[in-house]
Design an enzyme around this catalytic site. Structure first.
Site, PDB file in Angstrom:
ATOM      1  CG  ASN A   1       8.893  -4.655 -20.702  1.00  0.00           C
ATOM      2  OD1 ASN A   1       8.754  -5.638 -19.987  1.00  0.00           O
ATOM      3  ND2 ASN A   1       9.355  -3.495 -20.242  1.00  0.00           N
TER       4      ASN A   1
ATOM      5  CG  HIS B   1      14.009  -5.794 -14.865  1.00  0.00           C
ATOM      6  ND1 HIS B   1      14.206  -5.383 -13.575  1.00  0.00           N
ATOM      7  CD2 HIS B   1      12.712  -5.525 -15.146  1.00  0.00           C
ATOM      8  CE1 HIS B   1      13.077  -4.889 -13.087  1.00  0.00           C
ATOM      9  NE2 HIS B   1      12.161  -4.971 -14.019  1.00  0.00           N
TER      10      HIS B   1
ATOM     11  CD  GLU C   1      -7.812  -0.597   4.477  1.00  0.00           C
ATOM     12  OE1 GLU C   1      -8.699  -0.956   5.274  1.00  0.00           O
ATOM     13  OE2 GLU C   1      -7.542  -1.219   3.421  1.00  0.00           O
TER      14      GLU C   1
ATOM     15  CG  HIS D   1     -10.728  -5.938  14.044  1.00  0.00           C
ATOM     16  ND1 HIS D   1     -10.618  -7.166  13.429  1.00  0.00           N
ATOM     17  CD2 HIS D   1     -11.553  -5.197  13.256  1.00  0.00           C
ATOM     18  CE1 HIS D   1     -11.353  -7.175  12.332  1.00  0.00           C
ATOM     19  NE2 HIS D   1     -11.923  -5.994  12.195  1.00  0.00           N
TER      20      HIS D   1
END
Length: 631
Positions: free
Chosen positions: A142, A219, A368, A431
């Site tokens: 839309n 909306h 992930e 990490h």
């Protein structure tokens, strides 16, 4: 769609996911019209109000007939991919000639916002690669989001994008009135069996509203009484608020009756199936219909002694996964392109791919977020699948929203992570998870497990599988990269207590509480640096499990009048619930060999013993926070 309001968990029902969850009043209205007892006309009137069955986004745990909880954009279409994958797997395992036990579609409606979210790319790309032909997605095109028209920020050709993923793409130019065009598109979608289908439906948001159609004003806000009346007038709807003509009920209840007839036919086929395929039928009944674990399944889990050679808990995890894979055909999952590091590959089965849907090793690729959302849906499919997904602990941040949604929506996903601390070493602070595990403990209804050895790993898997199958609840597990010794007094049974004494001591002067790879450091500190002191060493694999124990057990293990020191290679936040003083790391790590990192950031028996003496002397708070390791 094939559905039966009298049995919303029928295994062969068609699934529907409203990925544009903010449009949930559409779904509630349809559930009510179709005859689902979960949504009455009074519930419709109480939309978004306290205690109603019609919350502001669809919630599967609140409203019967809702398959998955949606709201975060893109999550729903990714869930739909998981539901379609579950259908493909079960069909490949159980269907026999003339007896298609599992043969249903998954439909989803997604909007412009869903198409912009990155998770949609991850899951849609994998769906195309897998060729999930029973997945049909409607793209409500839309051209409006909260900011306004989408051309402010979004001008790509979504259809070409999905074609590149390997989807069939169809277009309905007038989604407001062209019902025949929609029916024809669905027919074409079903005819394409080797690709998922995206039906791009051009619509006008707020169609029929004289003053708010095609604007962002409609909306997320109500029309208002006057505009609602004007809209009814423009659409030629002569009925008042919440007034439903009987003809509408008759049409929808007629479809529901057809669904009930389809289920009755399925029940006859199921009776025939039990006669002709007794072994598979027994497995299907236990795993998929009754959703129960088989007798003796946990006997397959390994049991170790302190004399057994130590190894990384990720390797113990591998042993558990492969032991369970042999006795639980409903156990399936995979890694985000880290199977050789996460050690999550099942050796008794092949890869779940196009043409081999009966296999159980998922190759999720480096996706992930999409991976976790798919696994959540595989659990919420309610056909007994026990899904697991894996990555490095630090990269669980990529899928954190899906982990949270698993806890909220009661999905029994098992999140397997490895490389759980600064002992990752050379890869450095990008990490090395520091805040990850403590922050996950803040998510309600998520159990976090950080096992210290082989028996605790086996206990974590037993807990996670029972929690998944019996309660449909998620568990997050964090395993070490480095080898760890097997501990005295560790066992599956003690793991189920959440915390227990590894080294017992009557009337202790101090209690050392460790998790995961730091427990053996506490043991060494008690034996070496604290010789002559009365020390109890406690392993605490799970805060949540320990928190649920009787107060008498918790008070006996951690008496309030005895100072306690926590030791964990993570931020110290939250440890005040269990300990008086803390050894942790409240800063980022460094790139160096893993043991070097542990030594320099204070995770040595000598430093733990020194901090324990300070704790005995009355010092409190973070006695070692890793700052000594910064350079």
């Amino acid at each position: 769609m094939n559905y039966n309001p009298e049995d919303s968990k029928w295994a062969n029902r068609d699934r529907f996911v409203l990925s544009s969850g903010h449009g949930c009043m559409l779904q509630y209205s349809l559930l009510h019209l179709a005859g689902y007892k979960s949504v009455s006309i009074d519930d419709i009137k109480q939309f978004r109000q306290w205690g109603s069955k019609t919350p502001g986004h669809p919630e599967n745990f609140e409203t019967d007939g809702i398959e998955v909880t949606t709201g975060p954009l893109g999550m729903g279409i990714s869930n739909a991919v998981g539901l379609a994958a579950a259908e493909a797997h079960l069909a490949a395992v159980y269907n026999k000639p003339g007896m298609p036990l599992i043969d249903h579609y998954c439909y989803t409606i997604a909007g412009d916002g869903c198409m912009q979210e990155g998770i949609t790319h991850e899951s849609a790309s994998l769906a195309g690669h897998l060729g999930l032909g029973k997945l049909i997605a409607f793209y409500d095109d839309n051209g409006i989001t909260i900011d306004g028209h989408t051309d402010l920020s979004f001008t790509e050709d979504v259809g070409m994008r999905f074609e590149a993923y390997g989807w069939q793409v169809l277009t309905v130019l007038d989604g407001n009135t062209d019902v025949a065009g929609l029916r024809d598109a669905i027919k074409q979608a079903k005819a394409c069996t080797d690709k998922p289908t995206l039906i791009k439906v051009k619509t006008i948001i707020g169609y029929g509203s004289p003053n708010k159609a095609d604007t962002h004003d409609i909306h997320g806000a109500a029309l208002g009484k006057d505009e609602a009346a004007a809209t009814r007038g423009q659409l030629g709807w002569k009925h008042g608020e919440f007034e439903v003509p009987q003809q509408a009920y008759d049409v929808f209840r007629g479809h529901a009756a057809k669904g009930a007839s389809k289920q009755a036919e399925w029940n006859k086929m199921w009776a025939e199936y039990q006669q002709k395929e007794p072994e598979l039928a027994a497995q299907f009944k236990r795993a998929c219909m009754d959703r129960k674990l088989p007798d003796g399944w946990a006997d397959s889990l390994p049991k170790l002694t302190p004399e057994d050679k130590g190894k990384a808990t990720r390797l113990h995890s591998q042993d558990c996964i492969n032991a369970l894979a042999n006795v639980l055909p409903e156990f399936m999952g995979g890694s985000a392109d880290l199977a050789p590091s996460n050690m999550t590959l099942m050796k008794c089965t092949g890869n779940f791919l196009k043409g081999s849907y009966a296999e159980r090793n998922f190759r999720f690729g480096i996706r992930e977020f999409g991976m976790a959302a798919m696994c959540n849906a595989m659990s919420l499919d309610k056909t007994g699948i026990i899904p697991y997904c894996a990555t490095f602990t630090i990269f669980s941040d990529y899928m954190r929203s899906a982990i949270r949604m698993a806890a909220l929506s009661q999905a029994g996903t098992i999140f397997v992570t490895t490389h759980d601390s600064i002992a990752v070493g050379e890869d450095g602070p990008t990490h090395q998870p520091i805040e990850t595990i403590p922050s996950l403990r803040m998510i309600p209804d998520l159990t976090v497990m950080r096992p210290a050895d082989g028996n605790e790993t086996a206990g974590a898997y037993k807990y996670a599988l029972e929690r998944s199958k019996n309660e449909s609840r998620p568990t997050f597990m964090a395993f070490s990269r480095q080898a760890l010794p097997n501990l005295p007094n560790s066992s599956i049974e003690n793991t189920f207590k959440g915390a227990y004494a590894v080294i017992e001591c009557a009337d202790p002067e101090v209690i050392l509480i460790g998790t995961g790879s730091e427990v053996h450091v506490c043991v060494n500190a008690a034996k070496e640096g604290l010789a002559g002191k009365k020390v109890r060493v406690v392993s605490m694999p799970s805060w949540e499990v320990f928190r649920a124990q009787p107060a008498s057990y918790k008070d006996a293990l951690l008496p309030k009048n005895v100072p306690a020191l926590s030791v964990e290679a993570a931020v110290t936040m939250g440890w005040g619930e269990w300990a008086d003083a803390f050894v942790g790391i409240d800063c980022f790590g460094a790139s160096a060999p893993g043991q070097t990192c542990l030594d320099n950031f204070g995770f040595t028996s000598a430093n733990v013993a020194s901090c324990a003496m300070r704790c005995i002397a009355g010092e409190r708070g973070a006695l070692s926070n890793g700052s000594q390791g910064k350079h």
